[in-house]
Design a protein around this motif. Sequence first.
Motif, PDB file in Angstrom:
ATOM      1  N   GLN A  23       0.838  -1.205   0.000  1.00  0.00           N
ATOM      2  CA  GLN A  23       0.000   0.000   0.000  1.00  0.00           C
ATOM      3  C   GLN A  23       0.873   1.255   0.000  1.00  0.00           C
ATOM      4  O   GLN A  23       0.861   2.064   0.928  1.00  0.00           O
ATOM      5  N   LEU A  24       1.638   1.406  -1.065  1.00  0.00           N
ATOM      6  CA  LEU A  24       2.651   2.456  -1.155  1.00  0.00           C
ATOM      7  C   LEU A  24       2.051   3.818  -1.468  1.00  0.00           C
ATOM      8  O   LEU A  24       0.968   3.918  -2.059  1.00  0.00           O
ATOM      9  N   ASP A  25       2.798   4.862  -1.135  1.00  0.00           N
ATOM     10  CA  ASP A  25       2.481   6.215  -1.592  1.00  0.00           C
ATOM     11  C   ASP A  25       2.992   6.326  -3.023  1.00  0.00           C
ATOM     12  O   ASP A  25       4.193   6.443  -3.264  1.00  0.00           O
ATOM     13  N   LYS A  26       2.088   6.263  -3.989  1.00  0.00           N
ATOM     14  CA  LYS A  26       2.479   6.199  -5.399  1.00  0.00           C
ATOM     15  C   LYS A  26       3.259   7.430  -5.847  1.00  0.00           C
ATOM     16  O   LYS A  26       4.143   7.328  -6.698  1.00  0.00           O
ATOM     17  N   SER A  27       2.943   8.584  -5.287  1.00  0.00           N
ATOM     18  CA  SER A  27       3.630   9.809  -5.714  1.00  0.00           C
ATOM     19  C   SER A  27       5.120   9.740  -5.382  1.00  0.00           C
ATOM     20  O   SER A  27       5.962  10.207  -6.157  1.00  0.00           O
ATOM     21  N   ILE A  28       5.459   9.137  -4.250  1.00  0.00           N
ATOM     22  CA  ILE A  28       6.864   9.001  -3.860  1.00  0.00           C
ATOM     23  C   ILE A  28       7.573   8.018  -4.784  1.00  0.00           C
ATOM     24  O   ILE A  28       8.702   8.254  -5.232  1.00  0.00           O
ATOM     25  N   ILE A  29       6.917   6.916  -5.108  1.00  0.00           N
ATOM     26  CA  ILE A  29       7.506   5.916  -6.005  1.00  0.00           C
ATOM     27  C   ILE A  29       7.707   6.512  -7.395  1.00  0.00           C
ATOM     28  O   ILE A  29       8.773   6.350  -8.010  1.00  0.00           O
ATOM     29  N   ASP A  30       6.702   7.209  -7.895  1.00  0.00           N
ATOM     30  CA  ASP A  30       6.803   7.803  -9.233  1.00  0.00           C
ATOM     31  C   ASP A  30       7.895   8.868  -9.287  1.00  0.00           C
ATOM     32  O   ASP A  30       8.633   8.961 -10.275  1.00  0.00           O
ATOM     33  N   ASN A  31       8.007   9.666  -8.244  1.00  0.00           N
ATOM     34  CA  ASN A  31       9.046  10.698  -8.213  1.00  0.00           C
ATOM     35  C   ASN A  31      10.434  10.066  -8.165  1.00  0.00           C
ATOM     36  O   ASN A  31      11.369  10.548  -8.828  1.00  0.00           O
ATOM     37  N   GLY A  32      10.600   8.981  -7.412  1.00  0.00           N
ATOM     38  CA  GLY A  32      11.880   8.294  -7.367  1.00  0.00           C
ATOM     39  C   GLY A  32      12.282   7.732  -8.715  1.00  0.00           C
ATOM     40  O   GLY A  32      13.443   7.837  -9.133  1.00  0.00           O
ATOM     41  N   ALA A  33      11.323   7.153  -9.417  1.00  0.00           N
ATOM     42  CA  ALA A  33      11.604   6.605 -10.748  1.00  0.00           C
ATOM     43  C   ALA A  33      11.944   7.717 -11.731  1.00  0.00           C
ATOM     44  O   ALA A  33      12.891   7.607 -12.522  1.00  0.00           O
ATOM     45  N   ARG A  34      11.192   8.804 -11.674  1.00  0.00           N
ATOM     46  CA  ARG A  34      11.409   9.921 -12.603  1.00  0.00           C
ATOM     47  C   ARG A  34      12.775  10.566 -12.378  1.00  0.00           C
ATOM     48  O   ARG A  34      13.526  10.828 -13.334  1.00  0.00           O
ATOM     49  N   THR A  35      13.125  10.816 -11.131  1.00  0.00           N
ATOM     50  CA  THR A  35      14.421  11.421 -10.821  1.00  0.00           C
ATOM     51  C   THR A  35      15.569  10.528 -11.263  1.00  0.00           C
ATOM     52  O   THR A  35      16.566  11.005 -11.828  1.00  0.00           O
ATOM     53  N   SER A  36      15.458   9.219 -11.033  1.00  0.00           N
ATOM     54  CA  SER A  36      16.505   8.288 -11.445  1.00  0.00           C
ATOM     55  C   SER A  36      16.680   8.304 -12.954  1.00  0.00           C
ATOM     56  O   SER A  36      17.815   8.298 -13.460  1.00  0.00           O
ATOM     57  N   ALA A  37      15.568   8.322 -13.686  1.00  0.00           N
ATOM     58  CA  ALA A  37      15.643   8.327 -15.153  1.00  0.00           C
ATOM     59  C   ALA A  37      16.264   9.618 -15.668  1.00  0.00           C
ATOM     60  O   ALA A  37      17.089   9.596 -16.598  1.00  0.00           O
ATOM     61  N   GLU A  38      15.899  10.740 -15.065  1.00  0.00           N
ATOM     62  CA  GLU A  38      16.449  12.026 -15.506  1.00  0.00           C
ATOM     63  C   GLU A  38      17.952  12.090 -15.282  1.00  0.00           C
ATOM     64  O   GLU A  38      18.707  12.530 -16.164  1.00  0.00           O
ATOM     65  N   GLU A  39      18.392  11.652 -14.114  1.00  0.00           N
ATOM     66  CA  GLU A  39      19.826  11.713 -13.799  1.00  0.00           C
ATOM     67  C   GLU A  39      20.615  10.700 -14.620  1.00  0.00           C
ATOM     68  O   GLU A  39      21.725  10.983 -15.083  1.00  0.00           O
ATOM     69  N   GLY A  40      20.069   9.526 -14.804  1.00  0.00           N
ATOM     70  CA  GLY A  40      20.747   8.525 -15.622  1.00  0.00           C
ATOM     71  C   GLY A  40      20.886   8.964 -17.064  1.00  0.00           C
ATOM     72  O   GLY A  40      21.952   8.804 -17.682  1.00  0.00           O
ATOM     73  N   THR A  41      19.829   9.557 -17.611  1.00  0.00           N
ATOM     74  CA  THR A  41      19.878  10.063 -18.980  1.00  0.00           C
ATOM     75  C   THR A  41      20.889  11.195 -19.112  1.00  0.00           C
ATOM     76  O   THR A  41      21.599  11.296 -20.111  1.00  0.00           O
TER      77      THR A  41
END
Length: 379
Positions: free
Chosen positions: A220-238
Amino acid sequence: MRRLLFAISAAALWVASAGAAEIELLDVPGLAVKMVSFKGEIVEGDAKKFRDVVDSLDRVSVFLESPGGLVKQALEIGAEIRIRNFATVVSPDQECFSACGLIWVSGARRYMSPSSKIGFHAAFREENGEYKESGVANAEIGSFLTHLGLRIEAIRFFTVAGPNEFLLLTPESARVLGIEVYEQAGDEFTTPNQAPTADMFADRFMSYGIMRSRCQELFQLDKSIIDNGARTSAEEGTRLVGAEKWVELWMSYLEQAKSQVRDKGSLLVCLETEARLRENGLPTGIDGPSFACSKASTATEKALCSDQNLWVRDRAMSAIFFYIRGIDNATMRKTMLADQRVWLKKRNACGDDTNCLDIVYGDRLRTFRDIDVSQPVNQ
């Protein structure tokens, strides 16, 4: 480590210096980590000398200053360093070229600064006064670096330059190549977790992807936190490697994730993924156990609220409980719920002992490893 970097002037206890290289065990009182200085050209016999110096030592930081030398000796020294989990250091303004760089990259923890000069080129041999690349030596280097876990781009970087030139490694280019470094700037240090490599961002991106696709119903995760973590990782990796390479990089982690789910099941993979993110200081979208801690009344409930490691286990157990209640087979459901009530008594007997709770939850969850609460109930 900060004291290590500024204590090179300490007196040598043991110097093994036959030949060009000087290998010294340095005496720095009050430090648990021993310091070994390696200076000079790497020549025949240096691997044995190095082993002799460090033979009785457990925790070591190896300070390197060398123009390079024999590849085989460097690889033997590097293997010794990696097997024994030693750290390697190239101090500010010091030089570590060619075979020396292979020793440095072998470190379980690698230290450098923006002014450290760490340079690489292809291995070569001299024939009739001319330098020619050595295919055998470069193959050995490639195999060694592969065993260290480096990807092909790093191996190419280490072996692409000709014998009369060097490619210099910087902290930024190391992160692009997937080489984790501890960067010194003055008396401050930046850890790999603070300045991740592209590979670390890919791992984070995939971890958040697993949390979103496999673990949402379980935790029962906080989806906004998960989505922000994924987005930040993708931006920095790119940013580090470019869009095309970024896709290739995280796709390799996707294959690893699929393999883990097949081998371990979603439940254990979700527990391990959440723990890895949390241990790296990253948000996981979990802010407590399955119940409101403001209403905790028993010693066990209060203990569960006090330990983040138990939050995720309690949430998983709660999800599994409701999953069991949804089974249509009345006999199976009744048996499993009765078994669950027996387990709850065992859990509550732990009282406020968090170690006991950790064991009880862990044992119980392992018995449910094949349950995937995100899938329809298996009748």
